[in-house]
Scaffold this motif. Sequence first.
Motif, PDB file in Angstrom:
ATOM      1  N   ARG A 213      -4.573   4.611 -28.097  1.00  9.51           N
ATOM      2  CA  ARG A 213      -5.292   5.816 -28.506  1.00  9.51           C
ATOM      3  C   ARG A 213      -5.454   6.771 -27.321  1.00  9.51           C
ATOM      4  O   ARG A 213      -5.297   7.977 -27.448  1.00  9.51           O
ATOM      5  N   VAL A 215      -3.540   6.927 -24.643  1.00 10.31           N
ATOM      6  CA  VAL A 215      -2.220   7.505 -24.318  1.00 10.31           C
ATOM      7  C   VAL A 215      -1.881   8.610 -25.326  1.00 10.31           C
ATOM      8  O   VAL A 215      -1.376   9.677 -24.948  1.00 10.31           O
ATOM      9  N   GLY A 216      -2.209   8.359 -26.579  1.00 10.62           N
ATOM     10  CA  GLY A 216      -1.951   9.374 -27.604  1.00 10.62           C
ATOM     11  C   GLY A 216      -2.752  10.630 -27.365  1.00 10.62           C
ATOM     12  O   GLY A 216      -2.280  11.747 -27.627  1.00 10.62           O
ATOM     13  N   GLN A 217      -3.977  10.467 -26.869  1.00  8.55           N
ATOM     14  CA  GLN A 217      -4.793  11.655 -26.574  1.00  8.55           C
ATOM     15  C   GLN A 217      -4.183  12.471 -25.436  1.00  8.55           C
ATOM     16  O   GLN A 217      -4.208  13.695 -25.461  1.00  8.55           O
ATOM     17  N   PHE A 219      -0.946  12.486 -24.469  1.00 10.99           N
ATOM     18  CA  PHE A 219       0.343  13.050 -24.858  1.00 10.99           C
ATOM     19  C   PHE A 219       0.209  13.851 -26.151  1.00 10.99           C
ATOM     20  O   PHE A 219       0.759  13.478 -27.179  1.00 10.99           O
ATOM     21  N   ASN A 220      -0.523  14.942 -26.086  1.00 14.36           N
ATOM     22  CA  ASN A 220      -0.540  15.816 -27.262  1.00 14.36           C
ATOM     23  C   ASN A 220       0.775  16.588 -27.301  1.00 14.36           C
ATOM     24  O   ASN A 220       1.544  16.570 -26.337  1.00 14.36           O
TER      25      ASN A 220
ATOM     26  N   TYR B  22       6.577   5.009 -29.873  1.00 13.24           N
ATOM     27  CA  TYR B  22       5.242   4.598 -29.423  1.00 13.24           C
ATOM     28  C   TYR B  22       4.302   5.802 -29.354  1.00 13.24           C
ATOM     29  O   TYR B  22       3.141   5.724 -29.781  1.00 13.24           O
ATOM     30  N   LEU B  23       4.814   6.921 -28.832  1.00  9.56           N
ATOM     31  CA  LEU B  23       3.965   8.111 -28.742  1.00  9.56           C
ATOM     32  C   LEU B  23       3.588   8.618 -30.131  1.00  9.56           C
ATOM     33  O   LEU B  23       2.444   9.038 -30.364  1.00  9.56           O
ATOM     34  N   TYR B  25       3.323   6.752 -32.768  1.00 12.28           N
ATOM     35  CA  TYR B  25       2.324   5.791 -33.258  1.00 12.28           C
ATOM     36  C   TYR B  25       0.969   6.061 -32.618  1.00 12.28           C
ATOM     37  O   TYR B  25      -0.074   6.040 -33.277  1.00 12.28           O
ATOM     38  N   ALA B  26       1.003   6.364 -31.304  1.00 15.39           N
ATOM     39  CA  ALA B  26      -0.262   6.628 -30.599  1.00 15.39           C
ATOM     40  C   ALA B  26      -0.915   7.900 -31.113  1.00 15.39           C
ATOM     41  O   ALA B  26      -2.140   8.013 -31.119  1.00 15.39           O
ATOM     42  N   ARG B  27      -0.117   8.851 -31.555  1.00 21.98           N
ATOM     43  CA  ARG B  27      -0.676  10.086 -32.097  1.00 21.98           C
ATOM     44  C   ARG B  27      -1.112   9.916 -33.547  1.00 21.98           C
ATOM     45  O   ARG B  27      -1.611  10.853 -34.164  1.00 21.98           O
ATOM     46  N   GLY B  28      -0.886   8.718 -34.119  1.00 21.83           N
ATOM     47  CA  GLY B  28      -1.350   8.449 -35.479  1.00 21.83           C
ATOM     48  C   GLY B  28      -0.468   9.033 -36.554  1.00 21.83           C
ATOM     49  O   GLY B  28      -0.931   9.293 -37.670  1.00 21.83           O
ATOM     50  N   GLY B  49      -7.633  16.515 -31.209  1.00 25.67           N
ATOM     51  CA  GLY B  49      -7.180  15.250 -30.640  1.00 25.67           C
ATOM     52  C   GLY B  49      -8.310  14.379 -30.147  1.00 25.67           C
ATOM     53  O   GLY B  49      -8.096  13.206 -29.864  1.00 25.67           O
ATOM     54  N   ASP B  51     -11.729  12.071 -30.162  1.00 19.86           N
ATOM     55  CA  ASP B  51     -12.107  10.987 -31.072  1.00 19.86           C
ATOM     56  C   ASP B  51     -13.466  11.224 -31.716  1.00 19.86           C
ATOM     57  O   ASP B  51     -14.332  11.859 -31.130  1.00 19.86           O
ATOM     58  N   ARG B  61      -9.940  11.153 -35.649  1.00 18.60           N
ATOM     59  CA  ARG B  61      -9.401  12.047 -34.629  1.00 18.60           C
ATOM     60  C   ARG B  61      -9.499  13.470 -35.165  1.00 18.60           C
ATOM     61  O   ARG B  61      -9.183  13.722 -36.335  1.00 18.60           O
TER      62      ARG B  61
END
Lengths: 284, 305
Positions: A213, A215-217, A219-220, B22-23, B25-28, B49, B51, B61
């Motif tokens: 989560r 990392v996802g934040q 890498f927007n 992966y990115l 997936y990480a971004r949902g 973005g 939480d 998110r």
Amino acid sequence: MWPGRWRRVIPGGFPRRYHDRMNPVTSPQGWPGRVRRRVRRAWGMLHTSALVLALLLSPSSYRRENRATLARHVYLGTAPLLPWFTVLVALASLVVIRIVVVTAASYGLSQYALEMVVRVLVLELIPLTAALFVAVRCTLPAGVELVALRGRGGFEALRARGVDPLVTEVVPRVLAGLFAVVTLAAVSCVVSLVLAYLVVHGLTHAAFDSYTRKVGQVFNPAVTLIFSLKTVFFSLAVSLIPMVSSLHDPGSGKVQALPELQGLVRMFLLILLIEVASLMGNYY
Amino acid sequence: MAFKAALLMLLVALLLSASVAYLLYARGVFERTQKLVLLSDDSEGVVVGMDMTFSGFALGRVNRVELSPDGNVRILVDVPRRDAHWLRQSSVFTMERGLVGGTRIRAFSGVLTDPPLPDGAERRVLRGDATAEVPRLLNAARDLLANLQAMTAADSALNTSLAHVQDVTGRLKGPQGALGLLLGNEADARKLIATLDRTNALLARLDGLAAKADTQVFGDQGVMPETRATVVQLNGLLADARASLKKVDAVLQEAQTIAVNTREGTADLAALRAEAESSLRKVEHLVNQINRKWPFARDTEIKLP
């Protein structure tokens, strides 16, 4: 050495030599002539870069007879660097991650440590390091090779055989540089992300979701786009500039700085501009 | 060499593909989500973005922040469906800004047996801004410091009082002690001590007087036995008086009876008087008639001899 630079101009008189023993050969046009010459040279380099890029994107450069050369350059440009660079980056990353995590924890800001590690290491340091490493170990030596080849008359010999030296000698080296930068950056980023997870959370998969989560934040979409473009431009800068500089070596009897040195300066300047532009894009 | 190069390129391509996956997936991107709209009057610190947490766990998110036509801020939050059961219709949402760090959106579900929050639900978010309290806190602290400074100044009331207290304690420690402090000078203190001595002598004399008075009052020939005898006599007198009063009471009753009779007699007298008056009117009427009919008696003047 450019003798024109050492000239002294006396108002109302004739130009005289700085020293009697020096060569009195000077440019008859003065500084406008030098500027014009530089602009012409820069334009020529841009034209050559565009030509090489067009050849890179052209399917004819990847014909069967060229594939072996391409494969050799790509493999030899990347494979020897990959283990050493990965090990070096892993060690440096470990130190940086540890410092950031411990410092953040001492200030009670542990929740921001991971984000900072990802931003500093993965987004900023690793692509830059990979580009410089490839430049020093791969593309600058390749530029020197090209200069030597040209000096030996290799280009004329190739042309005499009906082979375009740009396709057989320049494009494989540029492609090798591009591939090396992208590969080294990608592998090192993955290694750094794994190390960051292990340093912060240890050998457990329990924190994978929260880490993902974070990392996802970071890498927007905008940051990811800037990161990708930056890596691509870095790879283009370190691959194209040494080759193009070596192709534009004047060598016409004038005393000139080494072409690889000129290429290095140009490359650093361009890398600096790309880095500044990416920082502005990310944080402004 | 060509095979190795191809293998290397394949591995790099796989690595890049895995990184992109992966990115995503990480971004949902692969999560099934439901929408939650949080309404607020200020979107400061809210970024796309960030939480939304529930008990410290990231639960959603922020997907979009927009202005509604009425000027309110609409914060669109994507909540994964697998975590959506933590949000109930009675859930409360807060937006906090600490002194350090960014804005945080938090969800609280007090009653987990309530119906689940529907997709696209709109809830007003409660705002708490720690930095907004800072100016008020600073003002209060400034007032407090000004008051403290005024209190501790050289010419302040507190300092003067403390100086007086010091003076008082100094005089308490002096030869005159507390008396000198209370009376102000030594002569008055001496007077007070002389007064006390005389009071003591007076008390001694009063003690003798009290002993004598005790003998006079409670002795064999004292006042109290005499008084007791007098009381006994008074009791006898009171008994006699009570008997006399009973007699008086009987007399009064008789007098009352007489009065009743007299009242009745008075009523008869009234009737009698009425009759007498009636008879007199009749006689008068008769005399008047005789006078009218009697021709001689015109001279009404009475001549006395």
